[in-house]
Design a protein around this motif. Structure first.
Motif, mmCIF file in Angstrom:
data_model
loop_
_atom_site.group_PDB
_atom_site.id
_atom_site.type_symbol
_atom_site.label_atom_id
_atom_site.label_comp_id
_atom_site.label_asym_id
_atom_site.label_seq_id
_atom_site.Cartn_x
_atom_site.Cartn_y
_atom_site.Cartn_z
ATOM 1 N N ILE A 404 84.822 -50.789 55.197
ATOM 2 C CA ILE A 404 84.714 -50.343 53.909
ATOM 3 C C ILE A 404 84.957 -48.838 53.982
ATOM 4 N N THR A 405 85.743 -48.513 52.752
ATOM 5 C CA THR A 405 85.887 -47.096 52.588
ATOM 6 C C THR A 405 85.302 -46.853 50.981
ATOM 7 N N ASN A 406 84.558 -45.697 51.086
ATOM 8 C CA ASN A 406 83.901 -45.286 49.664
ATOM 9 C C ASN A 406 84.530 -44.149 49.246
ATOM 10 N N VAL A 407 85.563 -44.699 48.251
ATOM 11 C CA VAL A 407 86.359 -43.365 47.826
ATOM 12 C C VAL A 407 85.712 -42.792 46.443
ATOM 13 N N GLY A 411 84.926 -39.077 43.508
ATOM 14 C CA GLY A 411 85.026 -39.337 42.085
ATOM 15 C C GLY A 411 86.351 -40.101 41.720
ATOM 16 N N VAL A 412 86.653 -40.932 42.673
ATOM 17 C CA VAL A 412 88.036 -41.739 42.553
ATOM 18 C C VAL A 412 87.604 -43.043 42.141
ATOM 19 N N ASP A 413 88.303 -43.714 41.246
ATOM 20 C CA ASP A 413 88.035 -45.068 40.606
ATOM 21 C C ASP A 413 88.169 -46.140 41.672
ATOM 22 N N ALA A 428 87.865 -51.047 49.372
ATOM 23 C CA ALA A 428 87.626 -49.827 48.829
ATOM 24 C C ALA A 428 86.428 -49.812 47.753
ATOM 25 N N PHE A 429 85.558 -49.147 47.802
ATOM 26 C CA PHE A 429 84.709 -49.017 46.829
ATOM 27 C C PHE A 429 84.622 -47.776 45.967
ATOM 28 N N LEU A 451 86.361 -52.342 42.683
ATOM 29 C CA LEU A 451 86.537 -52.677 43.972
ATOM 30 C C LEU A 451 88.140 -52.880 44.243
ATOM 31 N N SER A 452 88.692 -52.517 45.419
ATOM 32 C CA SER A 452 89.813 -53.171 45.790
ATOM 33 C C SER A 452 89.846 -53.485 47.138
#
Length: 487
Positions: A404-407, A411-413, A428-429, A451-452
């Motif tokens: 899991i990567t919490n972008v 502040g990134v969508d 990606a969250f 989410l992606s």
């Protein structure tokens, strides 16, 4: 058996072949215990403290801070029986004589003069057969002055200068010692002497060209802090800078307004892994926007419970739980491609991408699927704190199965993340934002995230990837209902 033991840089696993010496935790003459940390080394994955293999007294340190050393290379010599008296010379063709104790003015280091031919390992003091000069301990005069692996020395062995060797005060041979020899200089460019600074601060100073030996620390026990380094790097009339990377400091640019940053360590490994993954696994990315208002309210209720008040609770905790539950429903997502077979894992080593001063690293929580929600929260907190402190071990970054990567913290969508090598999926969250949303037939302000999911299309087809992502989204839309339905 010789009482002088040479300690080689050990194999730190995962195919790592070299490490950079960040800081020596001992000095020549120190008495050390078995398993006492003696040196901090940065590999391509992490900074690790290496313990002593023997107890005894430090006799020599072969590489200064900042040196890149290959695995298997001697880095320190330890006298395992310091109470037995002075170390005697080699008896191979030369008379044995006692080594006198030098005066305080001659304590520091001895630079060994170049010699003809190679010198055998293990020679201690005095001349050796064939006109070769034996040194105090270790591999003798080096046949090359180059220390860093990328450089190749073409100087003939007979004329190459020798590397400086730091030696113990009680073991200095009389002939080469001169009054007040030049002090040993470490990788930070300062003279010998204790400078209290954590490895990330030392790295920042190195990137900004700041000599730690010239600073007065403002931290605990006089230690040097990031702010001390930043003030030293800034112009005299300027305000203190907040530096998050080498490029962010204008003072680090040269006259041509360009800066060249060596690609090594974590950044080098990340580049290699991402390039290999991007051009090996066929990536597909899908996106899903989710109303997470109920999930945020559930977090608030969780934080209010007495037994959770001391626990770090963040939206990422619910995302991690959602991923682990979705894996149970779709085990193929937690697998890897092995040429002629697909390896499906029952365990989930959940990777959490963490941005650190050394670059992006992905430590993982071993067998995360077996943890309760409280255990998962504690494990995630420990993982992030360890990563930020630069103490993540190579073992904690190996064997990941799903990431899991919490972008959203930036502040990134959302984004299109690249798979870590050997994994089939990464989620990606994105940032949680208040947005207009149709809820129960009316447009209302709701908390929404995107989410992606990137996945390896050799293993996960569109249907499986979509079902997995949909399950994660359903959990975040109403985690309490999902927990009742799925467990």
């Amino acid at each position: 058996m010789s009482r002088i033991k040479e300690f080689n840089l050990p194999d730190l696993g995962e195919g790592l072949t070299e490490g950079e010496i960040l800081a020596w935790l001992v000095k020549v003459g120190d008495t050390i215990e078995l398993n006492q940390p003696i040196v901090e080394v940065e590999t391509a994955k992490a900074a690790v403290e290496i313990p002593a293999k023997w107890a005894g007294q430090v006799q020599a340190i072969f590489h200064p801070e900042g040196s890149t050393v290959e695995v298997g290379t001697p880095i320190i010599a330890i006298d395992t029986d310091p109470g037995a008296g002075p170390v005697e010379q080699s008896t191979t063709g030369a008379p044995t004589t006692d080594l006198p104790t030098p005066s305080a003015a001659s304590l520091a280091a001895v630079e060994v003069a170049p010699t003809e031919g190679a010198v055998e390992p293990g020679l201690i003091g005095g001349p050796a057969p064939g006109g070769r000069t034996a040194v105090l301990v270790g591999y003798g005069p080096r046949t090359t002055a180059a220390k860093r692996r990328p450089r190749k020395d073409t100087t003939p062995a007979a004329t190459a200068p020798a590397a400086p060797v730091q030696v113990s005060p009680a073991r200095v041979a009389p002939a080469p010692v001169q009054p007040a020899p030049a002090p040993m200089v470490n990788g930070n460019g300062r003279s010998s002497g204790p400078v209290l600074a954590k490895p990330p601060v030392r790295k920042l100073a190195k990137d900004l060209g700041v000599d730690l030996g010239t600073l007065t620390g403002s931290g605990p026990s006089g230690s040097i802090t990031r702010e001390d380094v930043q003030r030293a790097a800034a112009p005299a009339a300027a305000e203190p800078l907040t530096v998050t990377s080498p490029v962010s400091s204008a003072a680090s640019f040269g006259a041509d307004r360009e800066q060249r940053i060596p690609v090594k360590g974590v950044r080098k490994l990340t580049a290699e892994n991402m390039s290999r993954s991007a051009f090996t696994a066929p990536h597909v990315t899908e996106f899903l926007t989710v109303d997470v208002t109920r999930a945020m309210k559930a977090l608030d209720r969780l934080r209010g419970r007495r037994e959770w008040r001391e626990v770090r609770v963040s939206p990422l905790l619910l995302v991690a739980k959602a991923v682990l539950l979705a894996v149970r429903r779709h085990p193929m997502v937690n697998s890897s491609w092995a040429g002629d077979e697909i390896v499906v894992k029952e365990y989930v080593n959940l990777g959490i991408a963490a941005a650190t001063e050394r670059g992006l690293i992905v430590p993982n929580i071993k067998d995360a699927g077996r943890l309760t929600l409280r255990e998962l929260a504690d494990a995630m907190t420990d993982l992030v704190q360890t990563a930020k402190a630069g103490k993540t071990s190579p073992a904690d970054m190996s064997g990941g199965t799903l990431t899991i990567t919490n972008v959203g913290v930036f502040g990134v969508d959302t984004g299109t993340p690249i798979l870590p090598p050997g994994e089939s999926a990464i989620l990606a969250f994105g940032a949680v934002r208040e947005q207009p949303w149709v809820h129960k037939g009316k447009v209302k302000p709701r908390l929404v995230t995107t989410l992606s999911l990137s996945f390896d299309h050799r293993i996960i087809d569109g249907e499986l990837g979509s079902k997995f992502l949909r399950d994660v989204g359903d959990f975040l839309a109403d985690p309490e209902a999902a927990l009742l339905a799925w467990t």
